[in-house]
Design an enzyme around this catalytic site. Structure first.
Site, PDB file in Angstrom:
ATOM      1  N   ALA A   1      -1.383   0.958   6.796  1.00  0.00           N
ATOM      2  CA  ALA A   1      -1.751  -0.031   7.807  1.00  0.00           C
ATOM      3  C   ALA A   1      -2.574  -1.142   7.178  1.00  0.00           C
ATOM      4  CB  ALA A   1      -2.563   0.646   8.915  1.00  0.00           C
ATOM      5  N   ASP A   2      -2.602  -2.272   7.875  1.00  0.00           N
ATOM      6  CA  ASP A   2      -3.460  -3.364   7.431  1.00  0.00           C
ATOM      7  C   ASP A   2      -3.856  -4.184   8.650  1.00  0.00           C
ATOM      8  OD1 ASP A   2      -4.499  -4.681   4.881  1.00  0.00           O
ATOM      9  OD2 ASP A   2      -3.747  -6.377   6.028  1.00  0.00           O
ATOM     10  N   THR A   3      -5.028  -4.802   8.578  1.00  0.00           N
ATOM     11  CA  THR A   3      -5.496  -5.636   9.692  1.00  0.00           C
ATOM     12  C   THR A   3      -6.118  -6.910   9.147  1.00  0.00           C
ATOM     13  OG1 THR A   3      -5.995  -3.678  11.025  1.00  0.00           O
ATOM     14  CG2 THR A   3      -7.036  -5.721  11.715  1.00  0.00           C
TER      15      THR A   3
ATOM     16  N   LYS B   1       0.842  -1.203   0.000  1.00  0.00           N
ATOM     17  CA  LYS B   1       0.000   0.000   0.000  1.00  0.00           C
ATOM     18  C   LYS B   1       0.876   1.252   0.000  1.00  0.00           C
ATOM     19  CE  LYS B   1      -3.915  -1.999   2.589  1.00  0.00           C
ATOM     20  NZ  LYS B   1      -4.651  -1.966   3.863  1.00  0.00           N
TER      21      LYS B   1
ATOM     22  N   SER C   1      -0.913  -4.144  11.223  1.00  0.00           N
ATOM     23  CA  SER C   1       0.413  -3.603  10.956  1.00  0.00           C
ATOM     24  C   SER C   1       0.315  -2.095  10.807  1.00  0.00           C
ATOM     25  CB  SER C   1       0.969  -4.180   9.651  1.00  0.00           C
ATOM     26  OG  SER C   1       0.107  -3.849   8.567  1.00  0.00           O
TER      27      SER C   1
END
Length: 204
Positions: free
Chosen positions: A84-86, A58, A121
């Site tokens: 960010a990522d989840t 990203k 993250s």
């Protein structure tokens, strides 16, 4: 102005409403840019590796988009990008957004009287210096039994269909059935505040 608190521009590399709200709650002024990447094309065995790889993809996509439109050389103040990522992990398996109402229902039935985890993250890049710091954060969520009528209402409303793993904990309908959250709620919602704060300081 203190030397350790420089003015900087902040970009949130996400279109998530929850992440925008969390960053605003932290007192930051920021703009948002979203990455158009094919998340399904990125695959890792471990959830921790997956969320880091997704945040990097990203960030890289946004940076290349940004470089084409902005001239960073003229900028005195740093520009900071937060990506960010989840993902949701249940019994060791990564769960993405439910592909159907039936799958969303199954996900929620699995969580009832059980538990799931979220792995989030955060990757922060200083676009002027190129400095980059990233880390992941894990939260365990334990549930009481979730009545079928509550699951029906949530599916009817539709929000769970857009949530990773069909997992939402801040919703008024589900809140009474959340037994314990080991970690921070903001992390579950997609942006761990303390971690984000620390990484921003590290790249400045």
């Amino acid at each position: 102005m203190e030397a350790n608190a420089p003015h900087f521009k902040l970009i949130l590399g996400s279109s998530s409403t929850a992440r925008r709200k969390i960053l605003a709650d932290m007192g930051y002024h920021f703009t948002t840019m979203s990455a158009d990447i094919d998340e399904k094309a990125i695959r890792k065995e471990k959830p921790e590796d997956l969320v880091m790889a997704l945040a990097e993809a990203k960030a890289d996509a946004i940076i290349s988009k940004f470089r084409n439109t902005e001239n960073l050389e003229k900028d005195v103040n740093p520009t900071i990008l937060v990506a960010a990522d989840t993902v949701v992990v249940y019994e060791g398996v990564v769960r993405e957004k439910p592909s159907s109402e039936a799958e969303a229902r199954q996900f929620m039935k699995d969580y009832a009287n059980g538990h799931a985890a979220t792995v989030s993250s955060v990757l922060v890049t200083n676009l002027v210096t190129g400095s980059r710091r990233g880390e992941w954060d894990k939260v365990e969520i334990y549930f009481h039994d979730i009545p079928d009528q509550v699951i029906d209402k949530l599916i009817e409303e539709g929000i769970v269909l857009y949530a990773a793993g069909g997992l939402i904990i801040e919703h008024p309908l589900i809140l009474p059935y959340v037994k314990e959250v080991v970690g921070s709620t903001d992390s579950v919602m997609g942006l761990p505040k303390a971690l984000t704060e620390r990484l921003i300081k590290e790249v400045l």
